[in-house]
Design an enzyme around this catalytic site. Structure first.
Site, short mmCIF file in Angstrom:
data_model
loop_
_atom_site.label_atom_id
_atom_site.label_comp_id
_atom_site.label_asym_id
_atom_site.label_seq_id
_atom_site.Cartn_x
_atom_site.Cartn_y
_atom_site.Cartn_z
N ARG A 242 -2.56 -6.27 -8.32
CA ARG A 242 -1.39 -7.11 -8.04
C ARG A 242 -1.33 -8.26 -9.04
O ARG A 242 -0.38 -8.44 -9.75
CB ARG A 242 -1.48 -7.70 -6.63
N SER B 282 -2.78 -7.69 3.16
CA SER B 282 -2.99 -7.55 4.61
C SER B 282 -3.30 -8.91 5.21
O SER B 282 -2.83 -9.23 6.31
CB SER B 282 -4.14 -6.59 4.89
N HIS C 156 0.84 -1.21 0.00
CA HIS C 156 0.00 0.00 0.00
C HIS C 156 0.88 1.26 0.00
O HIS C 156 0.62 2.21 -0.73
CB HIS C 156 -0.86 0.06 1.27
N LYS D 134 -16.06 -7.70 5.61
CA LYS D 134 -14.83 -8.23 6.21
C LYS D 134 -14.85 -8.02 7.72
O LYS D 134 -15.31 -7.00 8.20
CB LYS D 134 -13.61 -7.50 5.62
P1 ADP Z 1 -9.96 -3.63 -0.05
O1 ADP Z 1 -10.56 -4.43 1.07
O2 ADP Z 1 -10.78 -2.43 -0.41
O3 ADP Z 1 -9.52 -4.42 -1.25
P2 ADP Z 1 -7.16 -3.42 0.71
O4 ADP Z 1 -6.64 -2.67 1.90
O5 ADP Z 1 -6.99 -4.89 0.69
O6 ADP Z 1 -8.67 -2.97 0.63
O7 ADP Z 1 -6.53 -2.82 -0.61
C1 ADP Z 1 -6.68 -1.49 -0.98
C2 ADP Z 1 -6.10 -1.30 -2.37
O8 ADP Z 1 -4.69 -1.51 -2.32
C3 ADP Z 1 -6.65 -2.28 -3.42
O9 ADP Z 1 -6.76 -1.61 -4.65
C4 ADP Z 1 -5.58 -3.35 -3.48
O10 ADP Z 1 -5.55 -3.99 -4.75
C5 ADP Z 1 -4.32 -2.52 -3.22
N1 ADP Z 1 -3.25 -3.34 -2.66
C6 ADP Z 1 -3.30 -4.21 -1.64
N2 ADP Z 1 -2.11 -4.81 -1.43
C7 ADP Z 1 -1.26 -4.31 -2.38
C8 ADP Z 1 0.11 -4.57 -2.75
N3 ADP Z 1 0.85 -5.47 -2.11
N4 ADP Z 1 0.63 -3.86 -3.78
C9 ADP Z 1 -0.13 -2.97 -4.45
N5 ADP Z 1 -1.42 -2.72 -4.18
C10 ADP Z 1 -2.00 -3.38 -3.16
#
Ligand code: ADP
Length: 158
Positions: free
Chosen positions: A89, A127, A16, A40
């Site tokens: 990703r 996460s 992130h 979630k």
């Molecule tokens: P959500 O539950 O809305 O998917 P996340 O916190 O999992 O929220 O992810 C928020 C955004 O960040 C999403 O667009 C996700 O694809 C992106 N994201 C999550 N992990 C990574 C990573 N390792 N590299 C790049 N982008 C990521």
């Protein structure tokens, strides 16, 4: 131009942070918004997630952290932004992101969703996997900011 980067951030990872840093070089302002996702079951409260994001992005002057429990399209309108930023990703991210982008456009036609592609180094990082590894006693140093590492260790001991 102002971009909104929404997500669960439960917790924020280096994947992130990489997106936030790169986006902050492109947009005048990036608002990272922690959304309460009713689908979630979160590990951290919204308040904790915001606190970790604030600590990890404190050095970036054009990055703001906020939270919302409403609709993303309403939030984007409220802060007068035009861009929703999401990241990809792997191919399996695509279906959900595509659906989300089209729904948001339906709800707020003036807003564009833009995608950034992860840095290869973080493409395996989520996460969920960070929480799983931390719960089982694995080392997650270097995958999350130090404030997240500390909080995950503390949660494990609670
Ligand atoms: P959500 O539950 O809305 O998917 P996340 O916190 O999992 O929220 O992810 C928020 C955004 O960040 C999403 O667009 C996700 O694809 C992106 N994201 C999550 N992990 C990574 C990573 N390792 N590299 C790049 N982008 C990521």
């Amino acid at each position: 131009m102002r971009a909104v980067y929404p997500g669960s951030f439960d917790p924020v990872t280096n994947g992130h942070l990489d997106i936030i840093e790169r986006a902050a070089r492109i947009f005048d302002e990036v608002i990272v918004v922690v959304f309460k996702n009713p689908e979630k079951k979160p590990r951290f409260s919204v308040k904790e997630r915001v606190a970790m994001l604030k600590e990890a992005t404190a050095h970036q002057k054009n990055v703001r952290v906020d939270s919302s429990d409403g609709l993303l399209s309403d939030y984007v309108r409220k802060v007068d932004a035009r861009i929703i930023l999401r990241a990809l990703r792997v191919a399996s991210d695509f279906d959900y992101e595509f659906q989300l982008a089209l729904m948001n456009r339906k709800l707020e036609p003036s807003v564009e969703t833009m995608f950034m592609v992860t840095t290869a180094e973080w493409s395996f990082l989520s996460s969920s996997i960070v929480k799983e590894v931390a719960d089982l006693g694995g080392c997650i140093e270097g995958l999350v900011p130090e404030c997240v590492n500390e909080r995950l260790l503390k949660k494990r001991m609670e």
